[in-house]
Scaffold this motif. Structure first.
Motif, PDB file in Angstrom:
ATOM      1  N   GLY A 282       0.796  -6.053   0.583  1.00  0.00           N
ATOM      2  CA  GLY A 282       1.695  -4.947   0.484  1.00  0.00           C
ATOM      3  C   GLY A 282       2.175  -4.227  -0.840  1.00  0.00           C
ATOM      4  O   GLY A 282       1.260  -4.664  -1.525  1.00  0.00           O
ATOM      5  N   GLY A 283       2.812  -3.456  -0.830  1.00  0.00           N
ATOM      6  CA  GLY A 283       3.246  -2.711  -2.159  1.00  0.00           C
ATOM      7  C   GLY A 283       4.548  -3.085  -2.912  1.00  0.00           C
ATOM      8  O   GLY A 283       4.602  -4.045  -3.778  1.00  0.00           O
ATOM      9  N   ILE A 284       5.641  -2.408  -2.433  1.00  0.00           N
ATOM     10  CA  ILE A 284       6.963  -2.726  -3.061  1.00  0.00           C
ATOM     11  C   ILE A 284       8.108  -3.279  -2.163  1.00  0.00           C
ATOM     12  O   ILE A 284       8.098  -2.523  -1.173  1.00  0.00           O
ATOM     13  CB  ILE A 284       7.437  -1.260  -3.724  1.00  0.00           C
ATOM     14  N   ARG A 285       8.695  -4.301  -2.525  1.00  0.00           N
ATOM     15  CA  ARG A 285       9.781  -4.558  -1.770  1.00  0.00           C
ATOM     16  C   ARG A 285      11.316  -4.537  -2.485  1.00  0.00           C
ATOM     17  O   ARG A 285      11.199  -4.766  -3.621  1.00  0.00           O
ATOM     18  CB  ARG A 285       9.836  -6.156  -1.168  1.00  0.00           C
ATOM     19  N   PRO A 302      -0.568  -3.417   4.781  1.00  0.00           N
ATOM     20  CA  PRO A 302       0.388  -3.302   6.076  1.00  0.00           C
ATOM     21  C   PRO A 302       1.548  -2.264   6.028  1.00  0.00           C
ATOM     22  O   PRO A 302       1.801  -1.741   7.032  1.00  0.00           O
ATOM     23  CB  PRO A 302       0.530  -4.785   6.079  1.00  0.00           C
ATOM     24  N   ILE A 303       2.267  -2.431   4.840  1.00  0.00           N
ATOM     25  CA  ILE A 303       3.556  -1.715   4.532  1.00  0.00           C
ATOM     26  C   ILE A 303       3.558  -1.331   2.976  1.00  0.00           C
ATOM     27  O   ILE A 303       3.472  -2.218   2.261  1.00  0.00           O
ATOM     28  CB  ILE A 303       4.847  -2.407   4.977  1.00  0.00           C
ATOM     29  N   ALA A 304       3.655   0.005   2.988  1.00  0.00           N
ATOM     30  CA  ALA A 304       3.734   0.419   1.304  1.00  0.00           C
ATOM     31  C   ALA A 304       5.087  -0.006   0.795  1.00  0.00           C
ATOM     32  O   ALA A 304       5.048  -0.552  -0.454  1.00  0.00           O
ATOM     33  CB  ALA A 304       3.435   1.876   1.437  1.00  0.00           C
ATOM     34  N   ILE A 305       6.253   0.542   1.297  1.00  0.00           N
ATOM     35  CA  ILE A 305       7.369   0.171   0.750  1.00  0.00           C
ATOM     36  C   ILE A 305       8.517  -0.238   1.664  1.00  0.00           C
ATOM     37  O   ILE A 305       8.669   0.237   2.807  1.00  0.00           O
ATOM     38  CB  ILE A 305       7.988   1.571   0.269  1.00  0.00           C
ATOM     39  N   ARG A 306       9.161  -1.294   1.332  1.00  0.00           N
ATOM     40  CA  ARG A 306      10.062  -1.992   2.387  1.00  0.00           C
ATOM     41  C   ARG A 306      11.418  -1.944   1.736  1.00  0.00           C
ATOM     42  O   ARG A 306      11.769  -2.508   0.578  1.00  0.00           O
ATOM     43  CB  ARG A 306       9.556  -3.482   2.579  1.00  0.00           C
ATOM     44  N   ASN A 332       6.105   9.805  -3.411  1.00  0.00           N
ATOM     45  CA  ASN A 332       5.082   8.804  -3.560  1.00  0.00           C
ATOM     46  C   ASN A 332       3.840   9.335  -2.511  1.00  0.00           C
ATOM     47  O   ASN A 332       4.110   9.990  -1.491  1.00  0.00           O
ATOM     48  CB  ASN A 332       5.659   7.603  -2.680  1.00  0.00           C
ATOM     49  N   TYR A 333       2.810   8.502  -2.610  1.00  0.00           N
ATOM     50  CA  TYR A 333       1.738   9.092  -1.768  1.00  0.00           C
ATOM     51  C   TYR A 333       1.213   7.697  -1.117  1.00  0.00           C
ATOM     52  O   TYR A 333       0.755   6.628  -1.619  1.00  0.00           O
ATOM     53  CB  TYR A 333       0.355   9.587  -2.776  1.00  0.00           C
ATOM     54  N   ILE A 334       1.102   7.768   0.224  1.00  0.00           N
ATOM     55  CA  ILE A 334       0.760   6.800   1.083  1.00  0.00           C
ATOM     56  C   ILE A 334      -0.328   6.966   2.114  1.00  0.00           C
ATOM     57  O   ILE A 334      -0.236   8.197   2.891  1.00  0.00           O
ATOM     58  CB  ILE A 334       2.148   6.223   1.786  1.00  0.00           C
ATOM     59  N   THR A 335      -1.519   6.380   2.003  1.00  0.00           N
ATOM     60  CA  THR A 335      -2.568   6.741   3.047  1.00  0.00           C
ATOM     61  C   THR A 335      -2.954   5.540   3.540  1.00  0.00           C
ATOM     62  O   THR A 335      -3.334   4.242   2.753  1.00  0.00           O
ATOM     63  CB  THR A 335      -3.686   7.641   2.228  1.00  0.00           C
ATOM     64  N   HIS A 336      -3.638   5.385   4.737  1.00  0.00           N
ATOM     65  CA  HIS A 336      -4.489   4.244   5.369  1.00  0.00           C
ATOM     66  C   HIS A 336      -3.521   3.060   5.445  1.00  0.00           C
ATOM     67  O   HIS A 336      -4.045   2.070   5.207  1.00  0.00           O
ATOM     68  CB  HIS A 336      -5.692   4.214   4.843  1.00  0.00           C
ATOM     69  N   CYS A 337      -2.231   3.320   5.600  1.00  0.00           N
ATOM     70  CA  CYS A 337      -1.472   2.014   5.715  1.00  0.00           C
ATOM     71  C   CYS A 337      -1.085   1.883   7.373  1.00  0.00           C
ATOM     72  O   CYS A 337      -1.029   2.795   8.235  1.00  0.00           O
ATOM     73  CB  CYS A 337      -0.261   1.952   4.974  1.00  0.00           C
ATOM     74  N   THR A 339       2.334   0.820   8.223  1.00  0.00           N
ATOM     75  CA  THR A 339       3.407   1.264   8.087  1.00  0.00           C
ATOM     76  C   THR A 339       3.436   2.143   6.664  1.00  0.00           C
ATOM     77  O   THR A 339       3.518   1.413   5.617  1.00  0.00           O
ATOM     78  CB  THR A 339       4.759   0.516   8.499  1.00  0.00           C
ATOM     79  N   GLY A 340       4.175   3.329   6.445  1.00  0.00           N
ATOM     80  CA  GLY A 340       4.580   3.867   5.206  1.00  0.00           C
ATOM     81  C   GLY A 340       5.589   3.413   4.668  1.00  0.00           C
ATOM     82  O   GLY A 340       5.597   2.338   3.634  1.00  0.00           O
ATOM     83  N   ILE A 341       6.632   3.627   5.086  1.00  0.00           N
ATOM     84  CA  ILE A 341       8.022   3.265   4.560  1.00  0.00           C
ATOM     85  C   ILE A 341       8.840   2.386   5.725  1.00  0.00           C
ATOM     86  O   ILE A 341       9.327   3.036   6.622  1.00  0.00           O
ATOM     87  CB  ILE A 341       8.828   4.228   4.032  1.00  0.00           C
ATOM     88  N   LEU A 342       9.271   1.423   5.369  1.00  0.00           N
ATOM     89  CA  LEU A 342      10.187   0.515   6.501  1.00  0.00           C
ATOM     90  C   LEU A 342      11.357   0.536   5.916  1.00  0.00           C
ATOM     91  O   LEU A 342      11.780  -0.257   4.797  1.00  0.00           O
ATOM     92  CB  LEU A 342       9.370  -1.102   6.279  1.00  0.00           C
ATOM     93  N   ILE A 343      12.399   0.910   6.759  1.00  0.00           N
ATOM     94  CA  ILE A 343      13.886   1.058   6.563  1.00  0.00           C
ATOM     95  C   ILE A 343      14.391   0.059   7.216  1.00  0.00           C
ATOM     96  O   ILE A 343      14.701  -0.004   8.399  1.00  0.00           O
ATOM     97  CB  ILE A 343      14.484   2.502   6.680  1.00  0.00           C
ATOM     98  N   GLY A 344      14.787  -1.207   6.638  1.00  0.00           N
ATOM     99  CA  GLY A 344      15.072  -2.381   7.464  1.00  0.00           C
ATOM    100  C   GLY A 344      14.391  -3.615   7.453  1.00  0.00           C
ATOM    101  O   GLY A 344      14.474  -3.917   8.830  1.00  0.00           O
ATOM    102  N   GLY A 345      13.863  -3.928   6.473  1.00  0.00           N
ATOM    103  CA  GLY A 345      13.106  -5.137   6.487  1.00  0.00           C
ATOM    104  C   GLY A 345      14.030  -6.593   6.932  1.00  0.00           C
ATOM    105  O   GLY A 345      15.267  -6.506   6.006  1.00  0.00           O
ATOM    106  N   SER A 346      13.792  -7.424   7.341  1.00  0.00           N
ATOM    107  CA  SER A 346      14.104  -9.068   7.383  1.00  0.00           C
ATOM    108  C   SER A 346      15.654  -8.782   8.123  1.00  0.00           C
ATOM    109  O   SER A 346      16.599  -9.382   7.634  1.00  0.00           O
ATOM    110  CB  SER A 346      14.464  -9.352   5.936  1.00  0.00           C
TER     111      SER A 346
END
Length: 389
Positions: A282-285, A302-306, A332-337, A339-346
């Protein structure tokens, strides 16, 4: 005669400008030198292998004439063996520790005492540089090996190597109800080859931790900067970097194949800018309010930003997690992930029985959705789901 006097005066000035050098081979010799050093002096630790040191240095250098504690030759003064008290405790100003190596130290928790390799406690303008920490172990969960604590300011840990350490936290900036060290700089270090900790919950193996109590003390501002570091194969726990206080900056760090993320576990108003994430889990939570997350690069994740759910919102409400809100996610630059940005983890995660609700007066369900976050000009390519909410 005038020329001779002039020459003698120049030689004296030359010697004074460089200060006195104390060469030591034992902890006793070190402690004796530590009470004598003045601004511009050096304590040189002879090349060799050392154990059972417990030293304190409380003296004052200046910006132009720091007090330097260094190895005779870089990493040739090596410390190992059991550690039950801080090997070096710095409590003064403008003191530098340089070129020491700590290998195979076993830190053993002692009741009522901090057990670390180096501690800057209420120090100001002090520095740990060009040191190596490798294959050191701890016997208790949540034990760091380098600590910045107390009411200090402008301390620095830079150009150090942290490799193959076991079950520990590498660098901790300590935040308490009464004390917080301000404006710490952690830069140009390498953290690598850290295996998962053995502790319950796979918790207590951060490479960098800024603050320890995000629920009750996350609103404390430490203004720490973590920049230009490399994190490679850091698998200690799910949080490679754990932010648990406010007003911090994470800039231009590089993460490669880490089983963890850069985590805004608590706190508010942090800057996360120009970091690179290449592979890993992962990237940033993000929990908390008012963070700025810009110009970061993510690839093969798997997910860049959560952006996470919480039990509460804002800076006033108490919650075991605070919902992500009022954050700027931009450029932000996101490639080959996946999910790029997940709005609503957990969403609706149930923490019943998993934390002490008397100590942390919080509801136990993460049912407060992220809100009022601003996504702008993010480039997402070759990603299965660019934005998921």
């Amino acid at each position: 005669m005038k020329n001779i006097l002039f020459t003698i005066g120049c030689l004296c000035a030359f010697q004074l400008s460089f200060g006195k050098i104390y060469k030591v081979k034992t902890a006793e010799e070190f402690n004796k030198a530590a009470v004598s050093v003045l601004a511009g002096d050096e304590i040189v630790i002879a090349n060799g292998n050392y154990s059972n040191w417990a030293t304190t240095i409380n003296c004052n250098g200046t910006v132009d004439k720091p007090i330097i504690i260094r190895a005779e030759s870089s990493v040739k003064a090596m410390f190992s063996g059991e550690v039950r008290r801080p090997v070096f405790q710095i409590t003064g100003t403008y003191i530098q520790i340089k070129g020491l190596k700590f290998e195979g130290c076993q830190l053993i928790k002692t009741k009522g005492a901090d057990v670390v390799l180096i501690q800057m406690n209420a120090a100001k303008y002090c520095r740990i540089t060009d040191c190596t920490f490798t294959k050191n172990t701890v016997d208790t969960q949540f034990m760091p090996i380098v600590v910045v604590s107390g009411r200090g300011e402008h301390n620095r840990v830079d150009h150090c190597q942290f490799t193959g350490n076991v079950n520990n936290q590498e660098i901790q900036v300590k935040v308490t109800a009464n004390d917080v060290s301000l404006y710490t700089l952690i830069d140009h270090n390498v953290f690598m080859d850290k295996d998962s900790v053995i502790w319950k919950g796979n918790n207590g193996g951060e490479c960098v931790q800024i603050g320890q109590d995000p629920i009750l003390l996350g609103n404390r501002y430490s203004y720490t900067t973590v920049r230009d570091n490399r994190f490679i194969h850091c698998n200690g726990e799910p949080e490679v970097i754990s932010n648990k206080s406010s007003g911090n900056q994470y800039i231009n760090n590089y993460f490669e194949n880490c089983h963890g993320e850069l985590v805004m576990r608590g706190g508010h108003e942090c800057l996360v800018d120009s970091n690179t994430f290449a592979g890993g889990i992962g990237g940033i939570r993000v929990n908390g309010t008012g963070h700025t997350i810009t110009n970061n690069s993510f690839k093969n994740l798997p997910i860049a930003i959560r952006l996470m759910y919480g039990m509460a919102k804002g800076k006033i409400d108490t919650g075991f997690y605070i919902a992500a809100s009022d954050c700027i996610i931009k450029n932000n630059y996101i490639t080959h992930c996946d999910t790029g940005i997940l709005i609503g983890g957990s969403k609706n995660a149930d923490w019943t029985g998993k934390f002490d609700t008397k100590r942390y007066p919080s509801r136990t369900i993460q049912d407060v959705a992220p809100f009022n976050n601003h996504l702008d000009n993010n480039t997402i390519t070759d990603t299965k789901t660019p934005v998921l909410q």
